[in-house]
Design a protein around this motif. Structure first.
Motif, PDB file in Angstrom:
ATOM      1  N   ASP A   1       0.858  -1.053  -0.034  1.00 17.13           N
ATOM      2  CA  ASP A   1      -0.010   0.045   0.044  1.00 17.13           C
ATOM      3  C   ASP A   1       0.985   1.279   0.011  1.00 17.13           C
ATOM      4  N   PRO A   2       0.363   2.433  -0.679  1.00 23.29           N
ATOM      5  CA  PRO A   2       1.095   3.681  -0.570  1.00 23.29           C
ATOM      6  C   PRO A   2       1.616   4.036   1.007  1.00 23.29           C
ATOM      7  N   THR A   3       2.304   4.766   1.274  1.00 21.59           N
ATOM      8  CA  THR A   3       2.833   5.185   2.383  1.00 21.59           C
ATOM      9  C   THR A   3       2.225   6.304   2.813  1.00 21.59           C
ATOM     10  N   ASP A   4       1.324   6.499   3.738  1.00 24.66           N
ATOM     11  CA  ASP A   4       0.642   7.904   3.972  1.00 24.66           C
ATOM     12  C   ASP A   4       1.093   8.599   5.222  1.00 24.66           C
ATOM     13  N   GLY A   5       1.756   7.832   6.092  1.00 26.42           N
ATOM     14  CA  GLY A   5       2.244   8.334   7.431  1.00 26.42           C
ATOM     15  C   GLY A   5       2.829   7.227   8.478  1.00 26.42           C
TER      16      GLY A   5
ATOM     17  N   ARG B   1       2.719  11.991   6.739  1.00 22.09           N
ATOM     18  CA  ARG B   1       4.141  11.728   6.491  1.00 22.09           C
ATOM     19  C   ARG B   1       4.797  13.043   5.870  1.00 22.09           C
ATOM     20  N   ASP B   2       4.193  13.861   5.155  1.00 20.29           N
ATOM     21  CA  ASP B   2       4.635  15.390   4.798  1.00 20.29           C
ATOM     22  C   ASP B   2       5.192  16.151   5.897  1.00 20.29           C
ATOM     23  N   ARG B   3       4.150  16.090   7.140  1.00 21.17           N
ATOM     24  CA  ARG B   3       4.512  16.895   8.211  1.00 21.17           C
ATOM     25  C   ARG B   3       5.514  16.259   9.103  1.00 21.17           C
ATOM     26  N   LEU B   4       5.671  14.984   8.990  1.00 15.56           N
ATOM     27  CA  LEU B   4       6.781  14.266   9.679  1.00 15.56           C
ATOM     28  C   LEU B   4       8.187  14.602   9.103  1.00 15.56           C
ATOM     29  N   LEU B   5       8.326  14.028   8.008  1.00 10.88           N
ATOM     30  CA  LEU B   5       9.444  14.579   7.041  1.00 10.88           C
ATOM     31  C   LEU B   5       9.931  15.749   7.271  1.00 10.88           C
ATOM     32  N   ALA B   6       8.997  16.993   7.303  1.00  9.95           N
ATOM     33  CA  ALA B   6       9.475  18.335   7.387  1.00  9.95           C
ATOM     34  C   ALA B   6      10.155  18.560   8.612  1.00  9.95           C
TER      35      ALA B   6
END
Length: 234
Positions: free
Chosen positions: A44-48, A108-113
């Protein structure tokens, strides 16, 4: 347990200030899952990132023949899904609720930031993943070099976080899982696990119940982990 409580116990995210945690949790969402419900499938695509607020989740891989191997069990206070979070690839295994559970999902985007701004956090997450890789290496070694009885003893010790104790009956620990669950963690038959646990019960090493296993003699179990047999023990 609240999402903020969960962040505080995480080896990486626990370094967040209250302000940073509030920003990170702004996009977080809680999710209730029933026992047996799939959280995500392999590829499954990773979403967080997911965290367990209550209940527990199994990480499972399966073969084309339909056989399952349980890689890990995450309970309250634990996160899962870090690998695909970092590499952006699909999920490496399936996550399924072992019991009715309450989860928190962090984008995921917030975590990577956050991680890009905190090199120290990146180092800690690498250390966490290395520890998990070592665990997988030990599991592979055990499956090749150890007999199944010793592997079963080691699995129980790992799950209870037991230690070699200087005195017999120095402590007890209880696992809330079935014999079939243990068999799935080792990739062996439930019948073998049941037969071995019954022998250990008769020797006073463990106590068995419905989806429950209590270690009564942690010292004897630790000795079984290195293949030692004590008088009166199987």
């Amino acid at each position: 347990m609240t999402p903020r409580d969960l962040l505080r116990v995480h080896p990486i995210l626990g370094a967040l200030t209250d302000g940073e945690a509030q920003v990170l949790l702004r996009s977080a969402r809680c999710r209730m899952v029933a026992a047996g419900e799939i959280v995500f499938l392999r590829d499954d695509p990773t979403d967080g990132l997911y965290g367990v607020l209550s209940g527990s989740v199994l990480i499972v891989v399966d073969s084309v023949e339909g056989k399952e191997l349980v890689l890990n069990k995450h309970g309250a206070g634990e996160f899962f899904g870090e690998v695909s979070l970092l590499d952006g690839e699909g999920r490496s295994a399936m996550a399924v609720a072992y019991e009715a559970s309450r989860l928190v999902h962090i984008d995921r985007d917030r975590l990577l930031a956050f991680l890009k701004q905190r090199p120290d956090a990146l180092l800690r997450i690498v250390q966490l993943l290395c520890a998990r890789m070592r665990r997988v290496t030990h599991l592979v070694e055990d499956s090749i070099f150890l007999d199944v009885s010793t592997r079963l003893a080691r699995q129980i010790v790992a799950l209870t976080d037991a230690r070699v104790l200087p005195r017999e009956h120095a402590g007890t620990a209880t696992l809330h899982l079935s014999q079939n669950d243990l068999a799935r963690m080792l990739g062996v038959s439930r019948e073998f696990v049941g037969k071995q646990l019954t022998a250990w019960r008769d020797s006073g090493i463990v106590e068995l119940g419905r989806r429950r296993l209590t270690v009564r003699d942690a010292g004897a179990l630790a000795r079984l982990c290195v293949g030692e047999r004590q008088a009166g023990h199987p």
